[in-house]
Design an enzyme around this catalytic site. Structure first.
Site, PDB file in Angstrom:
ATOM      1  N   GLU A   5       8.764   1.703  11.448  1.00 35.33           N
ATOM      2  CA  GLU A   5       9.802   2.730  11.309  1.00 35.33           C
ATOM      3  C   GLU A   5       9.067   4.059  11.359  1.00 35.33           C
ATOM      4  O   GLU A   5       8.442   4.485  10.395  1.00 35.33           O
ATOM      5  CB  GLU A   5      10.551   2.535   9.991  1.00 35.33           C
ATOM      6  CG  GLU A   5      11.853   3.312   9.927  1.00 35.33           C
ATOM      7  CD  GLU A   5      11.681   4.664   9.267  1.00 35.33           C
ATOM      8  OE1 GLU A   5      11.628   5.670  10.010  1.00 35.33           O
ATOM      9  OE2 GLU A   5      11.591   4.717   8.037  1.00 35.33           O
ATOM     10  N   CYS A  41      12.458  11.173   7.618  1.00 37.40           N
ATOM     11  CA  CYS A  41      12.324  10.811   9.036  1.00 37.40           C
ATOM     12  C   CYS A  41      13.625  10.949   9.792  1.00 37.40           C
ATOM     13  O   CYS A  41      13.620  11.077  11.017  1.00 37.40           O
ATOM     14  CB  CYS A  41      11.776   9.393   9.164  1.00 37.40           C
ATOM     15  SG  CYS A  41      12.755   8.162   8.284  1.00 37.40           S
ATOM     16  N   LYS A  50       0.870  -1.186   0.000  1.00 37.60           N
ATOM     17  CA  LYS A  50       0.000   0.000   0.000  1.00 37.60           C
ATOM     18  C   LYS A  50       0.906   1.234   0.000  1.00 37.60           C
ATOM     19  O   LYS A  50       1.471   1.611   1.021  1.00 37.60           O
ATOM     20  CB  LYS A  50      -0.894  -0.017   1.243  1.00 37.60           C
ATOM     21  CG  LYS A  50      -1.615   1.311   1.532  1.00 37.60           C
ATOM     22  CD  LYS A  50      -2.562   1.707   0.416  1.00 37.60           C
ATOM     23  CE  LYS A  50      -3.209   3.060   0.729  1.00 37.60           C
ATOM     24  NZ  LYS A  50      -2.241   4.180   0.608  1.00 37.60           N
ATOM     25  N   GLU A 109       8.691  17.022  15.514  1.00 36.55           N
ATOM     26  CA  GLU A 109       9.328  16.893  14.206  1.00 36.55           C
ATOM     27  C   GLU A 109       8.665  17.841  13.212  1.00 36.55           C
ATOM     28  O   GLU A 109       7.478  17.708  12.916  1.00 36.55           O
ATOM     29  CB  GLU A 109       9.196  15.444  13.735  1.00 36.55           C
ATOM     30  CG  GLU A 109       9.910  15.108  12.459  1.00 36.55           C
ATOM     31  CD  GLU A 109       9.759  13.640  12.100  1.00 36.55           C
ATOM     32  OE1 GLU A 109      10.694  13.095  11.495  1.00 36.55           O
ATOM     33  OE2 GLU A 109       8.706  13.036  12.415  1.00 36.55           O
TER      34      GLU A 109
END
Length: 506
Positions: free
Chosen positions: A277, A311, A199, A409
């Site tokens: 992750e 990330c 996906k 973040e």
């Protein structure tokens, strides 16, 4: 079927990766790949894909839902019954063909990626090379998965240990690395005998389609690798079904910590194998012994790759007081010269943010910091003169712990500068959050290198380097940055279970 064809015309000179000139390329409507067939959504609906740099339509894909997902799961489950019994050599050869085909089609994949993600063409080519390296790596590793014979305390017994594939795996990948996040997961799972349902991110599905075209030509049997494209509205339900289906043995997800927690809880009833992750808040520390020129270059690489939308991008830049002013002067001079623009334009270093939601987030973070006393040294506002989704590379100083840029973040082109006095203080700041994906630091003091590397509470550390990813290295974090590792020889562990066989009466 949507029948518009949008011709994107562009030309650029050679970059660093052997690219010559780029032709006019038609982007048409595409289908998804399930059970070895190119199919439309059961509902007949499509999802439009836009270039974030220009706002133009670059293609369409099927907008699939849970009905399509169930078909993909059933196909993968059926295919697993035979794929699990293929030899390691057979799997290795197919993976190698997949790698070779993507290598041959590198330019095409990169062009599609730039068109739908906005990143520069040079970065897109770099990502294809990086993503391909995982397929190459696991094609070689497939034949290196070994068992053990453990000496028994009973002379009439033999203890055998070997690895077996867990089954069907759902791979949920993000938009920011539409090639590498698929290949990093899929090649590991396929190499050991699992089948996969992929996906991809809602904003960048066309790259995934191109990858599947190469997979089809490589010769994967029907159902071994499947692709589900969908809109954001259908994504949650697709993810829920993948997590709850008894036919799916494992989930691998790259994305936000918030979504990762949801998927983790949905997998819990089935005690399902899961690899996560998730988000980070990487620190970039510069100690007084550092080579400042190298540290500045590392900062630019770590922060501004993919417009800060990675990330492992550094968020908080901790600079020792002794060299704070010197470092900042060098950094600001470099940031001022970064070129913002369309990824197809020659020399572009900073592309657009992926969508309006991300633009608003970055703007809000900067506005929050400024309202609480931060000083803008460069940038600090949308680059609307270039395009709707562009934001200026930004450097902020006078950062305090009550600002969003300190604790969360930003996922955008914003550097937040914090000064510190001692090594202990830098570690306290770097470790003062509940995520731990990556951190970076620069130091020429070898004793300090070992101390700081040991004491940083993260899964990955870059020492005197701003780019740490490689197929041979285990990628992943600790704390709320995730579970498991991707890449390296450890990358197969999420996709295999260990079987112990005891042979008795020998």
């Amino acid at each position: 079927m949507f029948n518009k064809v949008l011709y994107i015309k562009y030309h650029t000179t050679a970059l660093k990766l052997g690219i010559t000139a780029f032709k006019t390329i038609p982007f048409k409507s595409e289908k998804s790949f399930i059970n070895g067939q190119w199919v439309s959504a059961q509902s007949g609906k499509n999802l439009d894909v836009f270039n974030p740099a220009t706002g133009t339509l670059v293609g369409t894909v099927p907008d699939m839902n849970t009905a399509d997902t169930q078909i993909a799961i059933d196909s993968a489950s059926k295919a697993f019954e035979t794929w699990k019994n293929t030899t390691a050599k057979e799997r290795s050869q197919i993976l190698r063909r997949w790698y070779s085909l993507m290598l041959e089609n590198q330019n095409t994949i990169a062009e599609i990626m730039t068109a739908e993600s906005g990143k520069s063409l040079q970065e897109s080519n770099g990502e294809v090379i990086y993503g391909n390296s995982f397929v190459e790596w696991f094609s070689e590793l497939a034949r290196q998965v070994r068992g053990e014979v453990i000496p028994s305390s009973d002379r009439s017994k033999k203890i055998l240990i070997h690895h077996q594939p867990i089954g069907v795996v759902g791979l949920i990948t993000p938009w920011n690395f539409p090639h590498a996040m698929i290949t990093r997961k899929a090649s590991a799972a396929l190499s050991v005998g699992c089948t996969v349902v992929v996906k991809p991110g809602e904003d960048t599905p066309l790259t995934a389609v191109e990858i599947m075209k190469c997979a089809e030509k490589a010769g994967f049997p029907p159902g071994v690798i499947n692709l589900l494209t969908s809109s954001r509205e259908n994504t949650a339900e697709i993810g829920r079904l993948l997590c709850k289906s008894p036919l799916v043995a494992g989930i691998s997800f790259t994305g936000s910590t918030t979504v990762g927690k949801i998927l983790y809880s949905q997998c819990a009833p089935g005690i399902k194998r899961i690899g996560l992750e998730l988000g980070g808040n990487a620190s970039f520390i510069v100690y007084k012994s550092a080579n400042l020129d190298k540290a500045v270059e590392g900062a630019l690489t770590s922060k501004f790759r993919n417009c800060g939308q990675t990330c492992v991008a550094s968020n908080r830049f901790l600079i020792q007081a002794d060299i704070f002013d010197a470092f900042v002067d060098k950094l600001v001079a470099k940031v001022k010269n970064l070129k913002i623009g369309n990824g197809f334009d020659e020399g572009t270093q900073i592309g657009p943010l992926i969508n309006e939601a991300q633009l608003h987030k970055v703007s809000n973070f900067v506005e929050d910091a400024v309202s609480k006393g931060a000083k803008v040294l460069v940038g600090g506002k949308p680059a609307s003169h270039i395009g709707k989704l562009f934001y200026e590379p930004t450097v902020l100083s006078n950062i305090t712990s009550n600002m969003l840029v300190y604790s969360e973040e930003v996922f955008g082109p914003v550097i937040s500068l914090i000064h510190f006095n001692t090594e202990e203080e830098s570690l306290h700041i770097a470790n003062s959050n509940d995520v731990g994906l990556a951190s970076y630091f620069y130091s020429e003091d070898i004793s300090q290198v070992f101390r700081v590397s040991h004491n940083l509470e993260v899964g990955m550390v870059g020492v005197n380097v701003g780019l740490i990813s490689a197929a041979e290295a285990p990628f992943g974090g600790i704390k709320q940055s995730g579970l498991g590792r991707e890449g390296s020889h450890l990358g197969i562990e999420d996709y295999t279970y260990i079987k112990y066989t005891c042979l008795g009466n020998l």
